[in-house]
Design a protein around this motif. Sequence first.
Motif: not given
Length: 215
Positions: A13-40
Amino acid sequence: MPHESRKPLTRIDPTAPLVLDTSALGRQPGSSREEHLSVPAPENFGVEMVGVPEGDPIGLDLRFEAVLEGVLVTGTAAVSLRGECSRCLDPIASDFEADFQELFVYDDTRSGGNADDEEFRLEGDLIDLEPVLRDAVVLALPLSPLCREDCPGLCADCGVRMADAEPGHRHEAADPRWAALQDLAGALAPAPPDRGDEGSRPRGSSDRREGKQEG
């Protein structure tokens, strides 16, 4: 008959609080990003005597890194625990942090197709972080939480908190084995002589004994 995969994908379920989207990485090995979240917190996020109440916030510090096989997720989960002491049953509250790292393999690669039941897979670009958090947090919780390490618990006889009881609090309890012997001794003890009816005894026999002595 069409071929069916032995491990059909579970629809996330893409709307579930703990389901996260990684499309920003572009499947390019070595690419990374950080997130700070608060989920119920999801329901039943704990063990019998301690856990995170449903809906309470879980603080997440996450790092996503694309690798050849999938997405490596490294993070820390911070939660507030609520429960009761396993010895004295007093309410307890504490903060708890757990570190985790998990690889989510791509579902459309050879690695993803051969993933076993213990591995996690992406569904498209989505990952479900809930089972990872359950492994990291819930499995690390104590089954017998304590309000303090030296909690003395409750009195086994009256149930009072030993921490609040007077010094030397105890109950005298007779050993049931001796109690049976005491009952037997009481039944076998001889009856004491009855001296209360001495004045009502017939005086004839006493007089006759006295007369014989005088004669």
